[in-house]
Write a protein that holds these residues in place. Structure first.
Motif, PDB file in Angstrom:
ATOM      1  N   THR A 282     -42.158  58.613 -17.601  1.00  0.00           N
ATOM      2  CA  THR A 282     -40.853  58.881 -17.599  1.00  0.00           C
ATOM      3  C   THR A 282     -40.504  60.368 -17.295  1.00  0.00           C
ATOM      4  O   THR A 282     -39.611  60.750 -16.619  1.00  0.00           O
ATOM      5  CB  THR A 282     -40.328  58.555 -18.948  1.00  0.00           C
ATOM      6  OG1 THR A 282     -40.586  57.318 -19.101  1.00  0.00           O
ATOM      7  CG2 THR A 282     -38.804  58.451 -18.822  1.00  0.00           C
TER       8      THR A 282
ATOM      9  N   ILE B 116     -40.940  61.382 -13.794  1.00  0.00           N
ATOM     10  CA  ILE B 116     -40.112  61.081 -12.645  1.00  0.00           C
ATOM     11  C   ILE B 116     -38.851  61.704 -13.146  1.00  0.00           C
ATOM     12  O   ILE B 116     -38.083  62.199 -12.300  1.00  0.00           O
ATOM     13  CB  ILE B 116     -39.867  59.587 -13.185  1.00  0.00           C
ATOM     14  CG1 ILE B 116     -40.888  58.583 -12.476  1.00  0.00           C
ATOM     15  CG2 ILE B 116     -38.657  59.159 -12.097  1.00  0.00           C
ATOM     16  CD1 ILE B 116     -40.851  57.248 -13.003  1.00  0.00           C
ATOM     17  N   LYS B 117     -38.566  62.183 -14.371  1.00  0.00           N
ATOM     18  CA  LYS B 117     -37.356  62.858 -14.943  1.00  0.00           C
ATOM     19  C   LYS B 117     -37.358  64.349 -14.345  1.00  0.00           C
ATOM     20  O   LYS B 117     -36.352  64.638 -13.847  1.00  0.00           O
ATOM     21  CB  LYS B 117     -37.357  62.781 -16.424  1.00  0.00           C
ATOM     22  CG  LYS B 117     -35.857  63.468 -16.884  1.00  0.00           C
ATOM     23  CD  LYS B 117     -36.128  63.325 -18.364  1.00  0.00           C
ATOM     24  CE  LYS B 117     -34.411  63.739 -18.969  1.00  0.00           C
ATOM     25  NZ  LYS B 117     -34.433  63.765 -20.453  1.00  0.00           N
TER      26      LYS B 117
ATOM     27  N   ILE C 199     -38.407  65.332 -11.666  1.00  0.00           N
ATOM     28  CA  ILE C 199     -38.137  65.423 -10.215  1.00  0.00           C
ATOM     29  C   ILE C 199     -36.721  64.903  -9.867  1.00  0.00           C
ATOM     30  O   ILE C 199     -36.307  64.866  -8.667  1.00  0.00           O
ATOM     31  CB  ILE C 199     -38.997  64.719  -9.069  1.00  0.00           C
ATOM     32  CG1 ILE C 199     -39.343  63.190  -9.426  1.00  0.00           C
ATOM     33  CG2 ILE C 199     -40.325  65.696  -9.168  1.00  0.00           C
ATOM     34  CD1 ILE C 199     -40.102  62.591  -8.203  1.00  0.00           C
ATOM     35  N   GLY C 200     -36.067  64.169 -10.657  1.00  0.00           N
ATOM     36  CA  GLY C 200     -34.818  63.426 -10.712  1.00  0.00           C
ATOM     37  C   GLY C 200     -33.669  64.375 -11.011  1.00  0.00           C
ATOM     38  O   GLY C 200     -32.697  64.281 -11.435  1.00  0.00           O
ATOM     39  N   GLU C 201     -33.872  65.941 -10.515  1.00  0.00           N
ATOM     40  CA  GLU C 201     -33.167  66.857 -10.490  1.00  0.00           C
ATOM     41  C   GLU C 201     -33.210  67.812  -9.438  1.00  0.00           C
ATOM     42  O   GLU C 201     -34.186  67.986  -8.864  1.00  0.00           O
ATOM     43  CB  GLU C 201     -33.194  67.772 -11.655  1.00  0.00           C
ATOM     44  CG  GLU C 201     -32.312  68.680 -12.281  1.00  0.00           C
ATOM     45  CD  GLU C 201     -31.950  69.988 -11.536  1.00  0.00           C
ATOM     46  OE1 GLU C 201     -30.959  70.456 -11.488  1.00  0.00           O
ATOM     47  OE2 GLU C 201     -33.284  70.297 -10.847  1.00  0.00           O
ATOM     48  N   ARG C 202     -31.767  67.945  -8.734  1.00  0.00           N
ATOM     49  CA  ARG C 202     -31.774  68.412  -7.277  1.00  0.00           C
ATOM     50  C   ARG C 202     -32.467  69.785  -7.216  1.00  0.00           C
ATOM     51  O   ARG C 202     -33.312  69.551  -6.044  1.00  0.00           O
ATOM     52  CB  ARG C 202     -30.207  68.976  -6.906  1.00  0.00           C
ATOM     53  CG  ARG C 202     -29.765  69.008  -5.503  1.00  0.00           C
ATOM     54  CD  ARG C 202     -28.453  69.158  -5.582  1.00  0.00           C
ATOM     55  NE  ARG C 202     -28.372  70.628  -4.879  1.00  0.00           N
ATOM     56  CZ  ARG C 202     -28.295  71.012  -3.698  1.00  0.00           C
ATOM     57  NH1 ARG C 202     -28.320  69.865  -2.729  1.00  0.00           N
ATOM     58  NH2 ARG C 202     -27.863  72.207  -3.193  1.00  0.00           N
TER      59      ARG C 202
ATOM     60  N   LEU D 280     -36.254  68.739  -7.204  1.00  0.00           N
ATOM     61  CA  LEU D 280     -36.847  67.818  -6.012  1.00  0.00           C
ATOM     62  C   LEU D 280     -36.787  68.599  -4.834  1.00  0.00           C
ATOM     63  O   LEU D 280     -37.834  68.781  -3.983  1.00  0.00           O
ATOM     64  CB  LEU D 280     -35.577  66.870  -5.830  1.00  0.00           C
ATOM     65  CG  LEU D 280     -36.208  65.888  -4.676  1.00  0.00           C
ATOM     66  CD1 LEU D 280     -37.281  65.144  -4.951  1.00  0.00           C
ATOM     67  CD2 LEU D 280     -35.053  65.059  -4.556  1.00  0.00           C
TER      68      LEU D 280
ATOM     69  N   ASN E 218     -32.046  66.108   4.928  1.00  0.00           N
ATOM     70  CA  ASN E 218     -31.696  66.472   3.521  1.00  0.00           C
ATOM     71  C   ASN E 218     -32.173  67.717   2.928  1.00  0.00           C
ATOM     72  O   ASN E 218     -31.653  68.221   1.964  1.00  0.00           O
ATOM     73  CB  ASN E 218     -32.095  65.331   2.622  1.00  0.00           C
ATOM     74  CG  ASN E 218     -31.310  64.026   2.641  1.00  0.00           C
ATOM     75  OD1 ASN E 218     -30.452  63.801   2.193  1.00  0.00           O
ATOM     76  ND2 ASN E 218     -31.959  63.270   3.735  1.00  0.00           N
TER      77      ASN E 218
ATOM     78  N   ASP F 149     -27.151  64.455  -4.490  1.00  0.00           N
ATOM     79  CA  ASP F 149     -27.220  63.498  -3.234  1.00  0.00           C
ATOM     80  C   ASP F 149     -27.731  62.076  -3.902  1.00  0.00           C
ATOM     81  O   ASP F 149     -28.460  61.991  -5.034  1.00  0.00           O
ATOM     82  CB  ASP F 149     -28.315  64.208  -2.275  1.00  0.00           C
ATOM     83  CG  ASP F 149     -29.735  63.991  -2.740  1.00  0.00           C
ATOM     84  OD1 ASP F 149     -30.606  63.495  -2.282  1.00  0.00           O
ATOM     85  OD2 ASP F 149     -29.847  64.766  -3.814  1.00  0.00           O
TER      86      ASP F 149
ATOM     87  N   THR G 142     -31.738  62.098  -5.134  1.00  0.00           N
ATOM     88  CA  THR G 142     -31.914  62.589  -6.508  1.00  0.00           C
ATOM     89  C   THR G 142     -31.252  61.601  -7.656  1.00  0.00           C
ATOM     90  O   THR G 142     -31.678  61.435  -8.618  1.00  0.00           O
ATOM     91  CB  THR G 142     -31.030  63.981  -6.709  1.00  0.00           C
ATOM     92  OG1 THR G 142     -31.373  64.686  -5.676  1.00  0.00           O
ATOM     93  CG2 THR G 142     -31.264  64.615  -7.900  1.00  0.00           C
TER      94      THR G 142
ATOM     95  N   ILE H 145     -33.714  58.779  -8.195  1.00  0.00           N
ATOM     96  CA  ILE H 145     -34.868  59.117  -9.192  1.00  0.00           C
ATOM     97  C   ILE H 145     -34.399  59.342 -10.486  1.00  0.00           C
ATOM     98  O   ILE H 145     -35.180  59.046 -11.447  1.00  0.00           O
ATOM     99  CB  ILE H 145     -35.534  60.090  -8.359  1.00  0.00           C
ATOM    100  CG1 ILE H 145     -36.035  60.305  -7.210  1.00  0.00           C
ATOM    101  CG2 ILE H 145     -36.610  60.889  -9.131  1.00  0.00           C
ATOM    102  CD1 ILE H 145     -36.338  61.213  -6.244  1.00  0.00           C
ATOM    103  N   LYS H 146     -33.461  59.899 -10.719  1.00  0.00           N
ATOM    104  CA  LYS H 146     -32.825  60.333 -11.943  1.00  0.00           C
ATOM    105  C   LYS H 146     -32.532  59.069 -12.996  1.00  0.00           C
ATOM    106  O   LYS H 146     -32.780  58.994 -13.972  1.00  0.00           O
ATOM    107  CB  LYS H 146     -31.313  61.098 -11.642  1.00  0.00           C
ATOM    108  CG  LYS H 146     -31.200  61.569 -13.224  1.00  0.00           C
ATOM    109  CD  LYS H 146     -29.634  62.437 -12.888  1.00  0.00           C
ATOM    110  CE  LYS H 146     -29.419  63.081 -14.175  1.00  0.00           C
ATOM    111  NZ  LYS H 146     -28.195  64.045 -14.159  1.00  0.00           N
TER     112      LYS H 146
ATOM    113  N   GLY I  32     -35.607  57.838 -14.103  1.00  0.00           N
ATOM    114  CA  GLY I  32     -36.211  58.935 -15.030  1.00  0.00           C
ATOM    115  C   GLY I  32     -35.748  58.932 -16.363  1.00  0.00           C
ATOM    116  O   GLY I  32     -35.683  59.836 -16.961  1.00  0.00           O
TER     117      GLY I  32
ATOM    118  N   LEU J 259     -36.035  52.634 -16.912  1.00  0.00           N
ATOM    119  CA  LEU J 259     -37.574  52.546 -16.315  1.00  0.00           C
ATOM    120  C   LEU J 259     -38.178  51.189 -16.764  1.00  0.00           C
ATOM    121  O   LEU J 259     -38.523  50.384 -16.066  1.00  0.00           O
ATOM    122  CB  LEU J 259     -38.384  53.626 -16.762  1.00  0.00           C
ATOM    123  CG  LEU J 259     -39.765  53.470 -16.155  1.00  0.00           C
ATOM    124  CD1 LEU J 259     -39.735  53.337 -14.405  1.00  0.00           C
ATOM    125  CD2 LEU J 259     -40.927  54.466 -16.480  1.00  0.00           C
TER     126      LEU J 259
END
Lengths: 122, 122
Positions: free
Chosen positions: A5, A8-9, A11-14, A17, A94, B2, B5, B8-9, B12, B17
């Motif tokens: 988690t 993943i979290k 990279i879940g931020e603009r 990433l 992108n 976007d 993101t 993925i977020k 995350g 999950l």
DNA sequence: ATAATATATGAATATATGAGCATATAAAAA
DNA sequence: TTTTTATATGCTCATATATTCATATATTAT
């Protein structure tokens, strides 16, 4: 929060990433000022996001003189492999601006080392 | 933020999950009470996380009588395909309890439909 | 030594977000 | 119709997080 988690979290931020994708495009370690310049973010901000990526085990650093060079950790395991593949699969459109800037910055290097530092805005 | 993101977020986060992984293990639509029961979370909480996953385009819903059945959207595109593969690659031991409960809940179904609803705790 | 450059970090702040509670809605059961 | 059951939603709160600012540290250049 478990390890998966957390990754993943991270990279879940603009911004993060974009940092990771930029590193993928570069294929060589990047210094903080090259990253901040290409992403159009402040030095402080990039530095903090890099710290998070480092603590999560996604990137590693190596100090060379006054520069700190960051790069992706080598793939290990199926999960990380698929994670990076997934990021790769995002269309490069992108990251158009970031990639264009990266090419410019790389061409400014001398002997593979960053010479031009922070490009200060007026 | 976007689209990529955002997706993925969305995954995350521990609870979300687990929801997605549970749906992968199930391979059939699950009702909210089956999910909340297997994850040990409140109905409100699961409902809200499902809303986020739905808005992000990761799951879809279908109302059947008084039940709302949720399932993963069909894979479309390379990115979503790799995303789901990545989630699959997480060792099932990380979801041991959830999967065990899922099997129990599935065996309680009649004609493939959930009959047992919310298992209220004392 | 002094100045400039590259990076990191603590404090302050604004915003986002997960979770709980009460309640609303809708469908089925009694 | 009344009650029960399944699900959704608005409100509140506590916490997390991203960003900025000022400043600290370290290295190189002058």
């Amino acid at each position: 929060m478990d390890k998966y988690t957390e990754i993943i979290k991270a990279i879940g931020e603009r911004t993060r990433l974009r940092i990771v994708r930029l590193m993928m495009e570069a294929n060589v370690p990047l210094c903080v000022c090259e990253i901040m310049d290409c992403l159009g973010e402040t030095q402080t901000n990039i530095s903090k996001h890099l710290r998070i990526l480092k603590l999560t085990g996604i990137v590693k650093e190596k100090k060379i003189g006054k520069w700190v060079m960051y790069s992706l950790v080598p793939y290990k395991g199926n999960f990380m492999n698929l994670l990076f593949q997934m990021i790769q699969s995002i269309p490069s459109t992108n990251f158009r601006k970031e990639i264009r800037c990266l090419k410019k910055r790389m061409s400014l290097r001398i002997d593979g080392k960053p010479i031009v530092g922070i490009i200060r805005k007026k």
